[in-house]
Structures are given as C-alpha cells and as structure tokens.
Design a protein around this motif. Sequence first.
Motif, short mmCIF file in Angstrom:
data_model
loop_
_atom_site.label_atom_id
_atom_site.label_comp_id
_atom_site.label_asym_id
_atom_site.label_seq_id
_atom_site.Cartn_x
_atom_site.Cartn_y
_atom_site.Cartn_z
N LEU A 104 0.80 -1.24 0.00
CA LEU A 104 0.00 0.00 0.00
C LEU A 104 0.83 1.29 0.00
N PHE A 123 -9.29 -0.66 9.83
CA PHE A 123 -8.96 0.60 10.50
C PHE A 123 -10.20 1.44 10.79
N PHE A 271 2.76 -3.12 6.73
CA PHE A 271 2.11 -2.74 7.98
C PHE A 271 3.02 -2.93 9.19
N GLY A 275 3.90 0.50 10.68
CA GLY A 275 3.06 0.57 11.87
C GLY A 275 3.79 0.53 13.19
N THR A 282 7.63 8.10 18.35
CA THR A 282 6.71 9.07 18.97
C THR A 282 6.68 8.88 20.48
N LEU A 332 4.44 15.01 18.36
CA LEU A 332 4.47 14.78 16.90
C LEU A 332 4.86 16.05 16.14
N ILE A 341 7.68 14.50 3.26
CA ILE A 341 6.79 13.72 2.38
C ILE A 341 7.24 14.04 0.96
N VAL A 409 -3.18 9.99 2.92
CA VAL A 409 -3.00 10.21 4.36
C VAL A 409 -2.80 8.86 5.04
N GLY A 412 -3.11 4.49 9.26
CA GLY A 412 -3.00 4.07 10.66
C GLY A 412 -3.02 5.24 11.65
N PHE A 415 -5.23 4.61 14.71
CA PHE A 415 -4.59 3.47 15.39
C PHE A 415 -3.41 3.98 16.22
N ALA A 416 -2.54 4.77 15.59
CA ALA A 416 -1.32 5.24 16.25
C ALA A 416 -1.67 6.15 17.43
C1 HEM Z 1 2.91 8.17 14.90
C2 HEM Z 1 2.76 7.22 14.02
C3 HEM Z 1 2.69 7.41 12.52
C4 HEM Z 1 3.08 8.46 11.74
C5 HEM Z 1 3.70 9.78 12.19
C6 HEM Z 1 2.76 8.11 10.37
C7 HEM Z 1 2.98 8.95 9.28
C8 HEM Z 1 2.58 8.66 7.99
C9 HEM Z 1 2.64 9.58 6.89
C10 HEM Z 1 3.19 11.02 6.96
C11 HEM Z 1 2.15 8.95 5.80
C12 HEM Z 1 1.94 9.57 4.40
C13 HEM Z 1 3.13 9.34 3.51
C14 HEM Z 1 2.95 10.00 2.14
O1 HEM Z 1 1.96 10.68 1.86
O2 HEM Z 1 3.86 9.81 1.34
C15 HEM Z 1 1.79 7.61 6.20
C16 HEM Z 1 1.29 6.64 5.36
C17 HEM Z 1 1.01 5.35 5.76
N1 HEM Z 1 1.00 4.85 7.05
FE1 HEM Z 1 1.51 5.88 8.71
N2 HEM Z 1 2.22 6.87 10.35
C18 HEM Z 1 2.13 6.40 11.64
C19 HEM Z 1 1.60 5.19 12.07
C20 HEM Z 1 1.11 4.20 11.24
C21 HEM Z 1 0.52 2.97 11.68
C22 HEM Z 1 0.31 2.58 13.15
C23 HEM Z 1 0.23 2.25 10.55
C24 HEM Z 1 -0.41 0.90 10.42
C25 HEM Z 1 -0.78 0.15 11.40
C26 HEM Z 1 0.62 3.06 9.40
C27 HEM Z 1 0.50 2.68 8.09
C28 HEM Z 1 0.66 3.53 7.01
C29 HEM Z 1 0.42 3.13 5.63
C30 HEM Z 1 0.04 1.74 5.15
C31 HEM Z 1 0.63 4.27 4.84
C32 HEM Z 1 0.46 4.39 3.33
C33 HEM Z 1 -0.96 4.81 3.05
C34 HEM Z 1 -1.26 5.02 1.58
O3 HEM Z 1 -0.38 5.40 0.82
O4 HEM Z 1 -2.44 4.79 1.20
N3 HEM Z 1 1.14 4.24 9.86
N4 HEM Z 1 2.05 7.46 7.55
#
Ligand code: HEM
Length: 464
Positions: A104, A123, A271, A275, A282, A332, A341, A409, A412, A415-416
């Motif tokens: 993903l 989610f 994930f 994840g 954090t 954060l 990004i 966006v 998770g 969740f986080a």
């Molecule tokens: C404090 C914790 C977290 C932060 C700061 C964070 C931050 C981010 C950011 C900034 C993106 C966007 C990246 C982009 O646009 O290029 C992203 C995407 C993603 N995050 Fe998180 N994340 C966190 C926790 C999690 C958790 C807990 C999971 C899963 C259990 C997760 C799974 C994903 C996935 C799969 C994507 C890609 C979504 C997509 O492109 O459709 N993240 N995260």
Amino acid sequence: MMADVLERPDRSTAAALFTPATVAPPPRRLSSLRMLVAMHRNPLEAIDAELFHLPFRRSRSLGKDHLAVCDPELIQAVLLDHADAFGRSELQQRAFRPTVGDGLLVVEGEEWRRQRRAAAPAFRHEALRRMTAAFAGAAEASAARLCAASGVVDVEPEMRRATLQVVMDTLLASYDGAAPEVLAHTLFGDVVVRPTALDLMGAPPWIPAPGRSLYRSRVRALREQAREAVERRRRSDLETGDLLGTLLAARDPENARGLSDQELVDNILTFIGAGHETTAVTLTWTLYLVANAPEVQARLLAEARQVLGDGPVTADGLDRLTFHEQVVNESLRLFTPGPLILRTARRDVDLGPVQVKAGTNVFCNLYVLHRSPRLWDHPSAFDPDRFSPERSAGRRRFAFIPFGGGPRVCIGARFAMMEAKTFLATYVRAFAVEPASGAQPLPRFRLTTSPDGGMPLRIRPRAG
Ligand code: HEM
C-alpha cells in the motif's frame, strides 16, 4: 486537589516551558557538497535557518529540479488539491520497494485504490475500539519491564519492542507459534533492515559496499517468513478479524478478485514496517518531553487517574484522555517521525505562487512546517496547550499534518494515536520519568526521526 493539577497554567511567556535541544540549522543554504555530506549523516542538518521563513524554495542538483515546500496552502495543493499531478518519488520507491514490494505504501493508481479499499475495514472506528484491550495489554507488559529495569534506562529499544508487539497482536493476530518472535527478531533485534546509501541512490546491485549484501539477504529472509505466514493462514480456518484476515477476505467489487499471495506478503511487511517504528519514536520523544516537564507529567497523571482510576485503558476512557492527545500531538509536532513527504510531479502543474515542471522532486518539509515562526508561537518550546480546542481554533488545515494529508494520508493515524495514548496513560500511572543527567538527545532522520545515540531516561516506579 485533582482539579488544581488539571488546571492549565497561565502561559504569558515561554520562559517556563521546556525547550528541547534540536539540530542547529546552518544560517543559509549549504553548498552542494556540504548538502550531500549532511544528507548522508542527518538530513535535518541540511535544513538551513532561511527555509523556516520561506513558503517554498527551488533548487537544482544532479540534473534534477527540486522544490522544497513549507507552507500549509502549498502543501495542501501538492497532497490534496492537485494530488493526481504528483506521484510517489523515486527515492521513496528505492527506500521501500526492496522490503515492502508493491504494498500500500508504494503502489499507485488503480492498484493503490484496490489495496486501500481492501485494508480499510481493519482501520474503521469499531475495529479500532476492539483493539484497545490488546493496546492496554502490551502497554502494561511494557510498563512492567521498564519498572523492573528502573534506574537509568535507554527507553528506545523498549518502545520498538512494545509497538512491534502491538502490530503483531492486532494486525496479524493469526500468526502462531514462533513466527512473530522470529519476525520480530529479524526486524528489530540486532538485524534491522535498512537500505544502504548505495541502494537509496539506485546503484546497480553488483557494486559492492559494506552492508549491501547483508541488507539483501535480510530482506530475502524477511519476505520468506511473511510468505510462510500467508500460506499457513490460507490453510487454517481461523477467523480473527485482524488485518491479515481482512485482507484475505477482501474482494474487488467489480470482478470479485482477491489479493494475490505476493500482495499479501507485501502488505504484511508494509504494515509491520509503517506501523511500529513511527509509533515507537513518537513514544520515545513523548517520554523525553514529559520527563523534562514535571508539570505536564503531573497533569497527565491526574487525568489518567481521574478517567481510568487504577484500571486498564478502555475504548471509552481513551475518548476522554484529551490532555494526553494534546501531549502526543505536541510531541508529533516537535519530533515529526516522518518529516519529509516526497512526491515527483508527473506533469507540469500550476500551484498559484509556484509553477512546477514535470519531473520535479517535491519535498513537503513537515519539520519546517511544524517549527515555523510564521505559524507557531515559541515554535521550539514544548507547549501541549497549543493543541487545546481554544488555541487550535482557526489553525490552518495543513499547518499540522504529522500523518500527511489528502488521499494518501496515513491509514494508521487513529490506530497510532489510540496506541500512543494507551501507552502514555499506562506509563504515567506506573512510574515517574525524569531526565538522565548529562543526556541531551538530538533528532536524527533516517527512515524516521529517532534520537541520535538512544534515549536514556530515569524510571522511578510508583509505590503500590
Ligand atoms: C505516529 C505514528 C505514525 C506516523 C507519524 C505516520 C505517518 C505517515 C505519513 C506522513 C504517511 C503519508 C506518507 C505519504 O503521503 O507519502 C503515512 C502513510 C502510511 N502509514 Fe503511517 N504513520 C504512523 C503510524 C502508522 C501505523 C500505526 C500504521 C499501520 C498500522 C501506518 C500505516 C501507514 C500506511 C500503510 C501508509 C500508506 C498509506 C497510503 O499510501 O495509502 N502508519 N504514515
């Protein structure tokens, strides 16, 4: 008495607020050579002081156009308003694809839509509420380990271990036997899977360099373990409602096609990777900030006791831990786990004040956005009250986006946040945390923003 502690202090000056040390920015833009050195050591060192006052800045190197974007409206234009004009960047693909394949985080277009739809049910609000008991169990086990260690402890490895446990328990509950342990060890023991600089630059695989073949063999081992887990799960009739179960059950509404084994492997690894480390850093920074702000710690303890008493964290309780949420948000903001990004423009696009040519690499710089004096009072100070409802009113939509924005966006994000609040409310009731003398951790950005040299903090278990 409790009401007193919960009351917000008057903050007419920043003098009383804790201001964590951070990387000192060079006064102005670095030369290309110094920029390369800084990027290799710590990309945060390449961010100069001038950038904090600019909405955007263009540059050109290695035959490519680059655009740094640091302004809420412009970032919104890239991530949301003109999202279809920007694709995943080459650098990001090189960093992630070897490990997470076409999961993903990496795929685009129709494939991305299909995978995002498949993962979404895991989610949703109700699914997340059901996970609270697993969050609480992992948090209590982690608090017990920290109390048992007590004294000065490097908390960072514990945060990684605990958040990995959460991902395994909630998203991949179907793992059985030794698999989680082996996978966990491969990921965070002495063998963390990280691309080398040559891999990031896209150098051909036959160029030898220290760590390169080790990186590749670890990636192979990791993918093999995930493949075995998928096969085992396909053979079993377990129904747990976890993420793997959700992904296995997902069918495309148009052709009833499910995800292939390859896609399942890619997403398990996505994930696990996305994840746990982000949430781990954090929590690490949050503990550090709270250790240095005793008054914030007292307010957290009072809120946790008022909402939860001595009991475990519950889904209803989480909704009421509003000061906890402010503290996590402020952490954060200051130490955004993913401070850049990246996107590449697929076509020429007009963003108003700036025209972007096809092929331009765009860096949405959240580190600058979240610390810009144009947007925040006392931007370097730790002030959780800036996220109170009153002080948040009127804030621009894309001024604070640790989880990104627009269609990509973070899936998770909730969740986080639920996980981080659960851990914080469990920790503050189990122990007091204080700074370790002499330690002044600085952020270093590799795949996430972690403290350079670990995070030693003093843990004092609470009596009873
Ligand atoms: C404090 C914790 C977290 C932060 C700061 C964070 C931050 C981010 C950011 C900034 C993106 C966007 C990246 C982009 O646009 O290029 C992203 C995407 C993603 N995050 Fe998180 N994340 C966190 C926790 C999690 C958790 C807990 C999971 C899963 C259990 C997760 C799974 C994903 C996935 C799969 C994507 C890609 C979504 C997509 O492109 O459709 N993240 N995260």
